[in-house]
Design an enzyme around this catalytic site. Sequence first.
Site, PDB file in Angstrom:
ATOM      1  CG  ASP A  12       8.450  18.098  38.507  1.00  0.00           C
ATOM      2  OD1 ASP A  12       9.345  18.199  39.372  1.00  0.00           O
ATOM      3  OD2 ASP A  12       8.465  18.740  37.442  1.00  0.00           O
ATOM      4  NE  ARG A  16       8.454  23.606  39.930  1.00  0.00           N
ATOM      5  CZ  ARG A  16       7.715  22.993  39.008  1.00  0.00           C
ATOM      6  NH1 ARG A  16       6.844  23.672  38.293  1.00  0.00           N
ATOM      7  NH2 ARG A  16       7.857  21.703  38.820  1.00  0.00           N
ATOM      8  CG  HIS A  29      12.184  17.118  48.403  1.00  0.00           C
ATOM      9  ND1 HIS A  29      11.708  16.858  47.137  1.00  0.00           N
ATOM     10  CD2 HIS A  29      13.323  17.824  48.222  1.00  0.00           C
ATOM     11  CE1 HIS A  29      12.532  17.381  46.243  1.00  0.00           C
ATOM     12  NE2 HIS A  29      13.524  17.977  46.868  1.00  0.00           N
ATOM     13  CB  SER A  57      15.655  11.067  37.239  1.00  0.00           C
ATOM     14  OG  SER A  57      16.419  12.255  37.348  1.00  0.00           O
ATOM     15  CD  GLU A  59      18.794  11.816  33.477  1.00  0.00           C
ATOM     16  OE1 GLU A  59      17.760  11.430  34.067  1.00  0.00           O
ATOM     17  OE2 GLU A  59      19.428  11.095  32.676  1.00  0.00           O
ATOM     18  CD1 TRP A  61      22.436   9.952  40.010  1.00  0.00           C
ATOM     19  CD2 TRP A  61      22.950  10.281  42.161  1.00  0.00           C
ATOM     20  NE1 TRP A  61      22.125   8.803  40.693  1.00  0.00           N
ATOM     21  CE2 TRP A  61      22.435   8.969  42.022  1.00  0.00           C
ATOM     22  CE3 TRP A  61      23.344  10.716  43.440  1.00  0.00           C
ATOM     23  CZ2 TRP A  61      22.297   8.090  43.093  1.00  0.00           C
ATOM     24  CZ3 TRP A  61      23.209   9.824  44.508  1.00  0.00           C
ATOM     25  CH2 TRP A  61      22.691   8.532  44.329  1.00  0.00           C
ATOM     26  CG  LEU A 122      -0.582  -1.080  45.216  1.00  0.00           C
ATOM     27  CD1 LEU A 122      -0.962  -0.789  43.771  1.00  0.00           C
ATOM     28  CD2 LEU A 122      -0.928   0.119  46.099  1.00  0.00           C
ATOM     29  NE  ARG A 172       7.168  16.649  34.829  1.00  0.00           N
ATOM     30  CZ  ARG A 172       8.457  16.463  34.554  1.00  0.00           C
ATOM     31  NH1 ARG A 172       8.808  15.643  33.599  1.00  0.00           N
ATOM     32  NH2 ARG A 172       9.391  17.110  35.227  1.00  0.00           N
ATOM     33  NE  ARG A 178      11.442  19.050  32.004  1.00  0.00           N
ATOM     34  CZ  ARG A 178      11.474  20.375  32.220  1.00  0.00           C
ATOM     35  NH1 ARG A 178      11.195  21.204  31.240  1.00  0.00           N
ATOM     36  NH2 ARG A 178      11.812  20.856  33.396  1.00  0.00           N
ATOM     37  CB  SER A 180      12.009  14.121  33.243  1.00  0.00           C
ATOM     38  OG  SER A 180      11.561  15.449  33.096  1.00  0.00           O
TER      39      SER A 180
HETATM   40  C1  IPE Z   1      11.539  14.245  37.184  1.00  0.00           C
HETATM   41  O1  IPE Z   1      11.511  15.510  37.727  1.00  0.00           O
HETATM   42  C2  IPE Z   1      12.108  13.271  38.160  1.00  0.00           C
HETATM   43  C3  IPE Z   1      11.301  12.996  39.326  1.00  0.00           C
HETATM   44  C4  IPE Z   1      10.104  13.452  39.579  1.00  0.00           C
HETATM   45  C5  IPE Z   1      11.893  12.089  40.242  1.00  0.00           C
HETATM   46  P1  IPE Z   1      12.682  16.558  37.519  1.00  0.00           P
HETATM   47  O2  IPE Z   1      12.299  17.775  38.237  1.00  0.00           O
HETATM   48  O3  IPE Z   1      13.986  15.958  37.873  1.00  0.00           O
HETATM   49  O4  IPE Z   1      12.652  16.788  35.928  1.00  0.00           O
HETATM   50  P2  IPE Z   1      13.295  17.924  35.072  1.00  0.00           P
HETATM   51  O5  IPE Z   1      14.754  17.992  35.408  1.00  0.00           O
HETATM   52  O6  IPE Z   1      12.612  19.196  35.432  1.00  0.00           O
HETATM   53  O7  IPE Z   1      13.027  17.539  33.659  1.00  0.00           O
HETATM   54  C1  IPE Z   2      10.235  16.280  42.194  1.00  0.00           C
HETATM   55  O1  IPE Z   2      10.159  17.570  42.645  1.00  0.00           O
HETATM   56  C2  IPE Z   2      10.851  15.369  43.198  1.00  0.00           C
HETATM   57  C3  IPE Z   2      12.195  14.927  42.858  1.00  0.00           C
HETATM   58  C4  IPE Z   2      12.845  15.122  41.749  1.00  0.00           C
HETATM   59  C5  IPE Z   2      12.849  14.158  43.878  1.00  0.00           C
HETATM   60  P1  IPE Z   2      11.278  18.616  42.286  1.00  0.00           P
HETATM   61  O2  IPE Z   2      12.308  18.592  43.371  1.00  0.00           O
HETATM   62  O3  IPE Z   2      11.804  18.402  40.927  1.00  0.00           O
HETATM   63  O4  IPE Z   2      10.459  19.963  42.357  1.00  0.00           O
HETATM   64  P2  IPE Z   2      10.603  21.207  41.410  1.00  0.00           P
HETATM   65  O5  IPE Z   2      10.319  20.733  40.019  1.00  0.00           O
HETATM   66  O6  IPE Z   2      12.012  21.696  41.569  1.00  0.00           O
HETATM   67  O7  IPE Z   2       9.593  22.161  41.910  1.00  0.00           O
HETATM   68 MG    MG Z   3      11.205  19.144  39.083  1.00  0.00          MG
END
Ligand code: IPE
Ligand code: IPE
Ligand code: MG
Length: 224
Positions: A12, A16, A29, A57, A59, A61, A122, A172, A178, A180
């Site tokens: 995650d 940001r 990304h 995830s 979510e 989408w 692996l 994480r 969390r 998620s």
């Molecule tokens: C969790 O991160 C999913 C992935 C890293 C793929 P999110 O950024 O989607 O989680 P929330 O929405 O902040 O909980």
């Molecule tokens: C996690 O990074 C990667 C994916 C969910 C694909 P985020 O895109 O959630 O990054 P933040 O949390 O918005 O910084």
């Molecule tokens: Mg995130």
Amino acid sequence: MNPIKHVAIIMDGNGRWGLKYKNSRNAGHKAGLKTVEKIIKETLRQKIKFLTLYAFSTENWKRPQKEISFLFSLLENFLIKRINELNKQKIKLKIIGIKNFSKKLNRLLSISENKTFKNRELQINLALNYGSKSEILNAVKVMLKKKDRVSEKNFTKYLHTTNIPDPDILIRTGNTKRLSNFLLWQLAYTEIFFEKKLWPDFNEKDYNKILKKFQIIKRNYGNI
Ligand code: IPE
Ligand code: IPE
Ligand code: MG
């Protein structure tokens, strides 16, 4: 010293990072993919047998279509460019989640899984369109449909993670504490490490620090 068989990571903080340094979430990304490569390399070096990476995830989408398309194009390019090399390194790729992407990506994922199926060095489980709640509900449905006896052992057969040991370590990144909707069943006794750094800034040194800390934790499993 605790042995490490399986590390799971919620990667995650890409968005940001991208906004902060390049004024673009997608640039984050792209930078995050470099960290993926570093961590795979280090996992191989450490002779850890399973690495599970949360990449998308159920979510996710909800995000803007432009960001979703970018993520999947990154993944496509990665597989096209790297799958032969991963195969040479005896890495097995397994998708956990529901493969309902574009025809092209679905095909590419299946080809990559089939190509690397026999590899034993692996196993990388890529969690894509993965949600733990839907995984659990689906497992319940199948178990009941098959009239299988309801038990912990039988239940785990119907999860995407069947035949994969539960994670020893969950990391994480991104300074958020969390789960998620990630591996809710499988993480019952996992040691959890929340890391302040954003995923693109996370490196081998940070990873090894966590692995070291884990090795000296007293794991009780309810015992004393
Ligand atoms: C969790 O991160 C999913 C992935 C890293 C793929 P999110 O950024 O989607 O989680 P929330 O929405 O902040 O909980
Ligand atoms: C996690 O990074 C990667 C994916 C969910 C694909 P985020 O895109 O959630 O990054 P933040 O949390 O918005 O910084
Ligand atoms: Mg995130």
